[in-house]
Write an enzyme that holds these catalytic residues in place. Structure first.
Site, short mmCIF file in Angstrom:
data_model
loop_
_atom_site.label_atom_id
_atom_site.label_comp_id
_atom_site.label_asym_id
_atom_site.label_seq_id
_atom_site.Cartn_x
_atom_site.Cartn_y
_atom_site.Cartn_z
N LYS A 117 25.22 -58.66 67.05
CA LYS A 117 25.12 -60.05 67.14
C LYS A 117 25.13 -60.71 65.87
O LYS A 117 25.33 -62.01 65.59
CB LYS A 117 23.64 -60.26 68.07
N GLU A 201 16.91 -67.17 66.99
CA GLU A 201 17.73 -68.33 67.26
C GLU A 201 16.70 -69.39 67.82
O GLU A 201 15.67 -69.07 68.54
CB GLU A 201 18.72 -67.86 68.38
N HIS A 236 16.73 -62.07 81.79
CA HIS A 236 17.95 -62.18 81.16
C HIS A 236 18.99 -61.18 81.97
O HIS A 236 20.13 -61.30 81.32
CB HIS A 236 17.94 -61.65 79.81
N ARG A 293 35.01 -56.89 77.09
CA ARG A 293 35.47 -56.06 78.42
C ARG A 293 35.55 -57.16 79.58
O ARG A 293 35.47 -58.28 79.39
CB ARG A 293 34.15 -55.03 78.56
#
Length: 655
Positions: A117, A201, A236, A293
């Site tokens: 990430k 973040e 999540h 994917r």
């Protein structure tokens, strides 16, 4: 790059789904299977199958050497990875190429570019893709992360740079919690992904999770196929997905689509991919990550575009150009998907194992059920507990929502407990119906403390009693109950459903009508003969249809979408102390012991973790129910244990 036989390096519904399109296009298919999956549906639907000895994912579906050997044994010349497992593993993609196999997915370099990430975010910033303000630097000292978090401003998300699925992720609202969040996120990330690298973040409050489906070929063409809204999540993990998003108009779709295409171009992408964004209340959107994917939720995109994305994957892998240009891609109607899981949402969403006694998916216009299940299918503790994806398409969002709720109620799955009942509640919640659900939807409207298990209705109790009565009468050839000189007495039947118990008194009349009382409520019941698990019954003169299947001393009964197991306990001995009361800790499901935290003779306190059990890709902390002393721990790390196995015994304080 021509190929004719595809090894599907996956299992379950996605393996079945890939096989379906591959066969329709004339390709031969090869399944792989673990010992636990030897009778699975994906093994049956493929042309050939090769066993992967073992059960754990690490020794089967994640073993690159075994997968390549299976491809050689079957003569496959291409590999489709599905999703999960090795689908985003650059080393696997490269190993396939080195073995002369066509990898039906992006190039290894593109997978690598988005696999971390922090690195991916730095690349997206360079490509002018909007990103959430944050920190993705290489200085990973705790003090640096804490200082950067305060610069960003709370609330802030602490996230693992590798992996996903909500692991290694913490939301921090208070400065006092920052150090602990960094420590625990790092530990969890290290254990889950082998890397403790973190990013920070800015938390986008009340955001929507909106993702863009992209596709690229080897001829320089890159397009998007619109967005999916995946805001309804638990920890999540996506629960409900839909396309298009109720919060995205044509102008915003064009901007987000352009950003997603730019992201794909920036890494030289090829094949199917998904660029995930957070969409703020103000209409601003920010890059989250790219999944290199096919996504679990791709069917909703297929239903609104009329395109088969697996067919596109096969075409691109063969070296062909994309079948449509951006201007040729259209959108029609609305589609919503839910993930049907073997889990108990009213008991901490605990994954369930066991045998699916009856599986009958809904069918009809605008409905689609992707699954890998059959009657007698065994849900093992080794893999993800998803049973199926149920999808509905309608002319409008309201049509799709209404059809999907009904389709779930009409989908029959008897055996393990599922989340079906809760999914229907979510689909019919006014906030979701209005299209206003954000990532906070489940936490706000279905918090854990509010999720009480639904009680059996009078119809459940009455039908179970009637079926038990008739089954016993058939076996004995005589009426049940007592007898006296004047009139026969009513038969007493005691039933249990979970922790609830009910006494019923049943008196069968000469015409077949049963008069009974549920508690003190008088009812009349007529029961037809069950046919293929369906049974017609009339309660107080109103005829209905239920699903019913005998299971030992229990009947699995589903009425109006609520499936319950009701057990005959009429002759059961009085109950003794429960597991918590006598200090015995048992396995809640089949699983593998990954950690033993205590030893015999050790003093423990209530809530302390004694044993960690891994099942269905999740770790479950087995905790002490009270203060006391550990008497024994009859299990060891690495051991596979069945449900209800004794994991530890305690001498309770004061006993």
């Amino acid at each position: 790059m021509t190929f004719s036989k595809i090894l599907i390096a996956n299992r379950g519904e996605i393996a079945c789904r890939v096989a379906r399109t591959a066969a329709a296009l004339g390709y031969r298919t090869v399944a792989v299977f673990s010992d636990a999956d030897q009778d699975a549906l994906h093994v049956r639907v493929c042309d050939e199958a090769v066993g992967l000895p073992g059960n754990l994912a690490a020794e089967t579906y994640l073993d690159v050497g075994k997968l390549l050997a299976a491809a050689r044994a079957a003569g496959a010349d291409a590999v489709h990875p599905g999703y999960g497992f090795l689908s985003e593993n650059a080393a696997f993609a490269q190993a396939c190429a080195d073995a002369g196999l066509v990898f039906i997915g992006p190039p290894p370099a593109a997978i690598d570019a988005m696999g971390n990430k922090a690195a991916a975010k730095r690349r997206m910033i360079a490509a002018d893709v909007p990103c959430v303000p944050g920190y993705q630097g290489t200085d990973q000292r705790d003090a640096t992360l804490a200082a950067e978090a305060l610069k960003i401003g709370l609330p802030v998300m602490v996230k693992a740079a590798a992996g996903g699925g909500g692991r290694g992720m913490r939301l921090v609202n208070d400065k006092a919690d920052l150090a602990e969040a960094i420590r625990t996120a790092r530990d969890e990330a290290t254990n889950a992904f082998g890397s403790g690298e973190l990013i920070l973040e800015k938390a986008v409050v009340n955001a929507r999770h909106v993702e863009i489906q992209v596709f690229a070929d080897s001829h320089g063409n890159v397009v998007h196929l619109g967005e999916r809204d995946c805001s309804v999540q638990r920890r999540h993990q996506k629960v409900i997905e839909e396309a298009p998003s109720p919060a995205v108009d044509a102008a915003l779709r064009a901007r987000m689509g352009a950003a997603a295409v730019a992201a794909a171009r920036a890494i030289g992408y090829r094949g199917a991919g998904t660029v995930e964004f957070l969409l703020g209340e103000d209409g601003a959107f920010y890059f989250l990550e790219m999944n290199t994917r096919l996504q679990v939720e791709h069917p909703v995109t297929e239903m609104i575009t009329g395109q088969d994305l697996v067919a596109w994957q096969l075409r691109v892998a063969a070296g062909d150009a994309l079948p449509l240009t951006q201007d040729q891609i259209g959108f029609g109607g609305h589609a919503i998907e839910v993930r049907l899981y073997a889990e108990d949402p009213y008991n901490g969403f605990l994954p369930q194992t066991g045998t699916v006694a009856v599986w009958r998916p809904a069918a009809g216009a605008g409905l689609r059920v992707d699954h890998g299940v059959h009657d007698g299918h065994a849900i093992s503790p080794f893999y993800d507990p998803m049973i199926a994806k149920v999808i509905a398409h309608g002319a409008t969002r309201a049509d799709a929502c209404r059809k999907l709720a009904r389709a779930l109620e009409d989908t029959v799955v008897l055996g393990p407990t599922t989340n079906k009942h809760l999914l229907v509640r979510m689909l019919r919640h006014p906030v979701f119906v209005a299209g206003d659900a954000t990532t906070a939807f489940i936490g706000q409207h279905f918090p854990p403390e509010s999720l009480a298990a639904p009680a059996p209705t009078d119809a459940h109790w009455a039908l179970a009693a009637g079926l038990i009565y008739d089954a016993a009468r058939t076996r004995t050839g005589a009426l049940l109950g007592g007898w006296r000189n004047s009139n026969p007495t009513a038969t007493l039947i005691r039933l249990r459903a979970g922790d609830l118990r009910q006494e019923l008194h049943l008196d069968r009349q000469a015409d077949g009508t049963m008069r009974l009382t549920v508690g003190e409520r008088p009812l009349t019941l007529r029961v037809g003969t069950p046919v293929d698990s369906r049974v017609r019954f009339a309660l107080d003169g109103v005829w209905r249809t239920a699903q019913a299947q005998a299971d030992g001393d229990a009947w699995l009964i589903e009425i109006d979408g609520l499936a319950l197991a009701l057990t005959d306990v009429t002759h059961e001995a009085p109950r003794g102390a429960d597991a918590a009361g006598d200090g015995t800790l048992r396995a809640p499901m089949d699983g593998r012991i990954v950690a033993v935290k205590v030893a015999a003779g050790e003093a423990v306190v209530r809530g302390q973790t004694l044993v960690v059990l891994e099942a269905m890709k999740m770790q479950h902390q087995i905790r002490a129910a009270a203060d006391g002393t550990v008497a024994s721990v009859p299990v060891k790390e690495g051991e596979q244990v069945p449900a209800r196995a004794v994991l530890a015994t305690m001498t309770l304080a004061g006993a």
